[in-house]
Design a protein around this motif. Structure first.
Motif, short mmCIF file in Angstrom:
data_model
loop_
_atom_site.label_atom_id
_atom_site.label_comp_id
_atom_site.label_asym_id
_atom_site.label_seq_id
_atom_site.Cartn_x
_atom_site.Cartn_y
_atom_site.Cartn_z
N THR A 150 0.64 -1.19 0.08
CA THR A 150 0.19 0.04 0.10
C THR A 150 1.00 1.19 -0.20
OG1 THR A 150 0.06 0.10 2.41
CG2 THR A 150 -1.88 -1.16 1.21
N PRO A 151 0.40 2.51 -0.61
CA PRO A 151 1.23 3.68 -0.61
C PRO A 151 1.68 4.00 0.73
CG PRO A 151 -0.79 4.05 -1.86
CD PRO A 151 -0.87 2.43 -1.12
N GLU A 152 1.04 4.01 1.83
CA GLU A 152 1.31 4.32 3.28
C GLU A 152 1.52 3.12 3.98
OE1 GLU A 152 2.54 7.59 3.69
OE2 GLU A 152 1.96 7.95 1.75
N PRO A 153 2.47 3.18 4.99
CA PRO A 153 2.64 2.04 5.95
C PRO A 153 1.14 2.13 6.70
CG PRO A 153 4.49 3.35 6.19
CD PRO A 153 3.53 4.17 5.38
N GLN A 154 0.72 0.71 7.04
CA GLN A 154 -0.41 0.33 7.69
C GLN A 154 -0.22 -0.86 8.38
OE1 GLN A 154 -3.93 0.67 4.96
NE2 GLN A 154 -3.91 -1.51 4.67
N PRO A 155 -0.71 -0.97 9.43
CA PRO A 155 -0.72 -2.19 10.35
C PRO A 155 -1.74 -3.39 10.06
CG PRO A 155 -1.89 -0.83 11.58
CD PRO A 155 -1.70 0.19 10.35
N GLY A 156 -2.68 -3.13 9.15
CA GLY A 156 -3.58 -4.37 9.02
C GLY A 156 -4.35 -4.55 10.08
N ASN A 157 -5.02 -5.66 10.07
CA ASN A 157 -6.18 -6.03 10.91
C ASN A 157 -5.43 -6.56 12.28
OD1 ASN A 157 -8.24 -5.68 9.14
ND2 ASN A 157 -8.04 -7.52 8.37
N GLU A 158 -6.42 -6.74 13.24
CA GLU A 158 -5.73 -6.97 14.69
C GLU A 158 -5.36 -8.37 14.71
OE1 GLU A 158 -8.81 -5.80 17.88
OE2 GLU A 158 -8.54 -3.69 17.28
N LYS A 159 -4.48 -8.79 15.47
CA LYS A 159 -4.16 -10.36 15.82
C LYS A 159 -5.13 -10.67 16.77
CE LYS A 159 0.52 -8.84 14.72
NZ LYS A 159 1.93 -8.99 15.48
N PRO A 160 -5.30 -12.13 16.66
CA PRO A 160 -4.79 -13.08 15.66
C PRO A 160 -5.34 -12.94 14.33
CG PRO A 160 -6.23 -14.38 17.39
CD PRO A 160 -6.16 -13.04 17.74
N ARG A 161 -4.66 -13.17 13.45
CA ARG A 161 -5.23 -13.09 12.02
C ARG A 161 -4.79 -13.87 11.22
NH1 ARG A 161 -2.10 -7.37 11.01
NH2 ARG A 161 0.15 -8.08 11.35
#
Length: 397
Positions: free
Chosen positions: A121-132
């Protein structure tokens, strides 16, 4: 006192020798790249760790080149072409494993014909919450809901640029995604085209991940036409000779009408992608799934996806009369699985889940078995096998 010291010394010596012996056993097993060693010893130990931690450790293992380089030259029957790329074999690594472009060098050593990184993705992002991430051991499957966790364009571009200085010949696909907060989706994909054009062998427009809200709606005809027209226009404005091919990655959960709409859109000149990747993960849950983890939300990959993706490959190959290259993905664990996807209409292949379950030796195993099947069926090469069973595998005969 001397007796106690002697006993302590013996215990330390025994522990040291045992540790060294175990280390040597595992070191030799990894060096020899033996599939039995991985299946019986190493992978069961790895699978004791939480899935996302195991994934991270595997990425680091490839990053630091802990796995041996392939020594055997691939059979001539496996050599194939995709656009201007000559691949030593048609087996590639799917996006989702090396999400951040950290391990390209180590991955290229174990025998893949090409590698795809991302989604980015263009900007950093953490994604969804863990556990995933969840293993379905009994089903040879994975469910993930990562949600495009990404280091962002700038960081991955720096790594890929550095890699290109050392090795410009490896085919590296760049899988592009959108940031969760982005409202005008095509803007993020345009940014990716412009950012990575100088270092990507090809691009993938990923609008089929089930783990980003609203993303799959971009596969609908009106949304898809707008997105692809913008992306293709951006790519075509690049310097002549530096216009990487663009693949569209689609979902396996599409209805017949959805597939017809997609083919109609990509048939238009301003939306004409260079190929399709079939397919992404599925949100469907087959009744035959045994593992308790099947209840988890996310995209399912692995063996349960095999037939679903193969049928879709065959269907699209027939509908497009074999005129658009297809990279086949989903449930490839052996040479027969690979052979079916090629004879369904795939020009090249990708795996991911089987690497998670069986480790690096799976790459050589699949290639060897595929080569044997080509020879046994009197097929000169991969290209000669493409699509020859499409009607059967699509369920039409």
């Amino acid at each position: 006192m001397k007796t106690k010291m002697s006993l302590a010394h013996k215990l330390k010596s025994t522990a040291f020798v045992t540790t060294c012996s175990i280390g040597a056993f595992f070191g030799i097993g990894i060096y020899r790249n033996e599939d039995q060693f991985y299946d019986k010893f190493l992978m069961p130990i790895v699978h004791m760790c939480p899935p996302e931690l195991s994934h991270r450790l595997a990425v680091l293992g490839f990053k630091y080149k802990l796995f041996p380089k392939q020594q055997k030259i691939d059979s001539e029957r496996l050599r194939t072409k995709l656009f201007d790329f000559t691949m030593e074999n048609p087996l590639g690594l799917a996006a989702g494993f090396d999400k951040h472009g950290e391990s390209m060098d180590g991955l290229s050593r174990i025998g893949f014909g090409f590698i795809e990184i991302g989604s980015i993705t263009p900007e950093p992002q953490p994604g969804n919450e863990k556990p995933r991430v969840f293993r379905l051991i009994d089903d040879k499957a994975i469910i993930n809901r990562y949600g495009f966790n990404s280091d962002g364009h700038a960081n991955v571009f720096e790594r890929l640029s550095k890699f290109r200085k050392d090795d410009s010949n490896i085919i590296i696909g760049v899988n592009l995604g959108k940031n969760k907060a982005t409202e005008v989706a095509y803007e993020d994909y345009i940014k990716g085209i412009n950012k990575f054009a100088s270092v990507a062998s090809y691009f993938v427009i990923n609008i089929s991940s089930p783990n980003t809200a609203g993303l799959r709606s971009l596969q609908q005809a009106d949304h898809l036409k707008l997105l692809l027209s913008k992306v293709i226009h951006t790519r075509n404005k690049l310097e002549q000779g530096k216009r990487p091919p663009i693949f569209l990655k689609i979902s396996p959960d599409l209805s017949h009408n959805d597939v017809c709409d997609i083919i109609s859109v990509i048939s238009e000149k301003e939306c004409r992608v260079d190929g399709l990747i079939v397919s992404n993960t599925t949100i469907e849950r087959n009744e035959c799934l045994k593992s308790q983890e099947k209840i988890e939300v996310g995209g399912l990959s692995g063996a349960p996806l095999k037939n679903q993706s193969t049928r879709l490959i065959a269907k699209i190959y027939i509908m497009t009369e074999g005129l658009i290259p297809i990279i086949g993905v989903g449930g490839i664990f052996n040479g027969q699985d690979a052979f079916e996807k090629i004879t369904a209409g795939a020009s090249a292949l990708q795996l991911y889940t089987s690497l998670i379950f069986h480790g690096p030796p799976i790459v050589q195993k699949i290639k060897k078995e595929l080569d044997e099947l080509l020879e046994a069926n009197g097929l000169e090469n991969v290209e000669k096998a493409r699509g020859i069973q499409a009607h059967i595998l699509a369920g039409e005969k």
